[in-house]
Design an enzyme around this catalytic site. Structure first.
Site, mmCIF file in Angstrom:
data_model
loop_
_atom_site.group_PDB
_atom_site.id
_atom_site.type_symbol
_atom_site.label_atom_id
_atom_site.label_comp_id
_atom_site.label_asym_id
_atom_site.label_seq_id
_atom_site.Cartn_x
_atom_site.Cartn_y
_atom_site.Cartn_z
ATOM 1 N N ILE A 189 -5.373 10.415 10.794
ATOM 2 C CA ILE A 189 -4.037 10.915 10.440
ATOM 3 C C ILE A 189 -4.175 12.118 9.504
ATOM 4 O O ILE A 189 -4.872 12.057 8.491
ATOM 5 C CB ILE A 189 -3.203 9.830 9.713
ATOM 6 C CG1 ILE A 189 -3.164 8.531 10.522
ATOM 7 C CG2 ILE A 189 -1.802 10.337 9.420
ATOM 8 C CD1 ILE A 189 -2.392 8.600 11.796
ATOM 9 N N LYS B 142 -10.797 -4.368 11.957
ATOM 10 C CA LYS B 142 -9.635 -3.936 12.749
ATOM 11 C C LYS B 142 -9.497 -4.762 14.032
ATOM 12 O O LYS B 142 -8.388 -5.109 14.433
ATOM 13 C CB LYS B 142 -9.707 -2.441 13.068
ATOM 14 C CG LYS B 142 -9.444 -1.544 11.875
ATOM 15 C CD LYS B 142 -8.062 -1.783 11.284
ATOM 16 C CE LYS B 142 -7.737 -0.886 10.120
ATOM 17 N NZ LYS B 142 -6.522 -1.304 9.385
ATOM 18 N N GLY C 21 0.843 -1.211 0.000
ATOM 19 C CA GLY C 21 0.000 0.000 0.000
ATOM 20 C C GLY C 21 0.869 1.247 0.000
ATOM 21 O O GLY C 21 0.529 2.251 0.628
ATOM 22 N N ILE D 256 -0.479 -1.960 -6.184
ATOM 23 C CA ILE D 256 -1.418 -2.746 -6.997
ATOM 24 C C ILE D 256 -1.590 -2.039 -8.342
ATOM 25 O O ILE D 256 -1.361 -0.827 -8.430
ATOM 26 C CB ILE D 256 -2.796 -2.905 -6.292
ATOM 27 C CG1 ILE D 256 -3.356 -1.538 -5.894
ATOM 28 C CG2 ILE D 256 -2.706 -3.848 -5.095
ATOM 29 C CD1 ILE D 256 -4.786 -1.571 -5.401
ATOM 30 N N TYR E 88 -15.393 -1.766 9.094
ATOM 31 C CA TYR E 88 -14.018 -1.299 9.298
ATOM 32 C C TYR E 88 -13.557 -1.688 10.707
ATOM 33 O O TYR E 88 -12.474 -2.259 10.891
ATOM 34 C CB TYR E 88 -13.984 0.223 9.127
ATOM 35 C CG TYR E 88 -12.633 0.869 9.302
ATOM 36 C CD1 TYR E 88 -11.630 0.703 8.361
ATOM 37 C CD2 TYR E 88 -12.379 1.685 10.410
ATOM 38 C CE1 TYR E 88 -10.396 1.317 8.524
ATOM 39 C CE2 TYR E 88 -11.153 2.305 10.569
ATOM 40 C CZ TYR E 88 -10.161 2.120 9.616
ATOM 41 O OH TYR E 88 -8.952 2.734 9.781
ATOM 42 N N GLY F 204 -0.623 4.800 -0.886
ATOM 43 C CA GLY F 204 -1.771 5.320 -0.142
ATOM 44 C C GLY F 204 -1.400 6.468 0.782
ATOM 45 O O GLY F 204 -0.266 6.953 0.777
ATOM 46 N N GLN F 205 -2.367 6.883 1.605
ATOM 47 C CA GLN F 205 -2.163 8.070 2.451
ATOM 48 C C GLN F 205 -0.957 7.913 3.376
ATOM 49 O O GLN F 205 -0.099 8.777 3.438
ATOM 50 C CB GLN F 205 -3.409 8.356 3.312
ATOM 51 C CG GLN F 205 -3.315 9.695 4.036
ATOM 52 C CD GLN F 205 -4.096 9.771 5.347
ATOM 53 O OE1 GLN F 205 -4.649 8.785 5.813
ATOM 54 N NE2 GLN F 205 -4.135 10.951 5.925
HETATM 55 N N1 SER Z 1 -8.970 7.596 9.570
HETATM 56 C C1 SER Z 1 -9.761 6.411 9.703
HETATM 57 C C2 SER Z 1 -11.138 6.639 9.200
HETATM 58 O O1 SER Z 1 -11.632 7.711 9.382
HETATM 59 C C3 SER Z 1 -9.836 5.966 11.144
HETATM 60 O O2 SER Z 1 -8.777 5.138 11.450
HETATM 61 O O3 SER Z 1 -11.725 5.753 8.671
#
Ligand code: SER
Length: 319
Positions: free
Chosen positions: A173, A147, A8, A35, A143, A11-12
């Site tokens: 983040i 996790k 990844g 990818i 999500y 990605g961010q």
């Molecule tokens: N930044 C993520 C989200 O908002 C949280 O871990 O989905």
């Protein structure tokens, strides 16, 4: 010397983590995994090796690990919370089927594995203020479910097979390089872009909704410091609460207004984002990370805001 694969890498978090790892371990020792359709470009591409590394294709992953002699994997493949609600099966396929592929290969090849968890691993019935390291985790989003599973599976591979798995529970983040996509905390990144462009910001999260946030340099440092930590000091493994600041939309707005007095914000609350945000901690207790591996953040809301506005202005306004 370590040989690292970042999955990844475009990605961010991956795009900045790959460059930070290259700085610390040498360009040739950090492989940018990608990818198709998200190939590394520019400095990320030019500064070191890259490899196809789709978590849903174990043969491809295995090939990348063998060819580059990988002993350490940073697995950043995931869908963020809002987009995962729209594609729950894909979120599971990438987050959990993909993780299983990685853990199996790590077991075969003796690799350490970092796979982030998140504030999203908590739910409505988790204590919201100073959320403890070990507490109730019953999230209602896919999500969050993935996790929590990430944490459990990673711990399982450590206790059962001795795989060196470690992780943190990342807050939202904030960074000025690669924008996030489809997260609940994205508003706290978007707001800076609007402020710098001199546009009014429409906030999707209600006034008074607190969430943990973190500036990217601290997030990168957390991941790398944990992976470097003396394992004999680690009581926990997957994943550590880490915190540096917690604010609601009004607080970040007021902080930005100190530097951009004409900046305006209005609210148009998004019900999905709001319900997710309300189920997450207001502020996590990160004392275990501080004690077990010396976690110390460097940025708060004020210092982050100055840096975000400076860097984004330099980039967006010169075009
Ligand atoms: N930044 C993520 C989200 O908002 C949280 O871990 O989905």
């Amino acid at each position: 010397m370590k040989k690292i694969l970042v999955i990844g890498s475009t990605g961010q978090i991956g795009s900045e983590l790959t460059m930070e790892l290259r700085k610390r371990y040498g360009n040739d020792n950090v492989v940018a995994g990608y990818i198709p359709g998200a190939e590394p470009k520019g400095e990320l591409k030019e500064s070191g090796p890259s490899a196809l590394a789709d978590v849903t294709r174990p043969d491809e992953l295995s090939e990348a690990i063998k060819r580059h002699g990988i002993d350490s994997i940073y697995n950043l493949a995931a869908l963020l919370s809002v987009v995962a609600e729209k594609k729950p099966l894909l979120a599971w396929k990438i987050g959990i089927d993909g993780l299983l592929n990685i853990l199996e290969l790590a077991r075969d090849h003796g690799c350490s594995v970092f796979t982030p968890s998140s504030i999203g691993s908590f739910g409505l019935n988790t204590p919201h203020w100073m959320t403890p390291q070990d507490t109730i985790q019953r999230p209602k989003t896919i999500y969050g479910v993935s996790k929590v599973t990430t944490e459990l599976l990673s711990d399982y591979y450590h206790t059962k097979y001795g795989v060196d798995t470690r992780s943190v529970r990342f807050p939202g983040i904030i960074s000025n390089v690669t924008p996030p996509g489809g997260g609940t905390t994205d508003y706290a990144v978007d707001i800076y872009y609007y402020a710098v462009r001199g546009e009014k910001f429409v906030c999707p999260i209600k006034q008074g909704t607190l969430m943990d946030m973190m500036y990217m340099p601290d997030a990168l440092n957390a991941a790398i410091t944990l992976m470097e930590a003396d394992p004999s000091r680690l009581v926990h493994r997957n994943g550590f609460n880490i915190a540096s600041m917690s604010f609601d939309p009004e607080e970040i707005y007021k902080e930005i207004k100190k530097h951009r007095p004409a900046f305006e914000m209005v609210y148009d609350v998004d019900p999905l984002k709001q319900s997710i945000a309300e189920s997450w901690p207001d502020k996590m207790d990160d004392s275990c990370a501080r004690e077990e591996w010396g976690w110390r953040p460097t940025y708060d809301l004020a210092t982050m805001t100055v840096d975000m506005l400076d860097k984004l202005s330099a980039r967006l306004l010169k075009k």
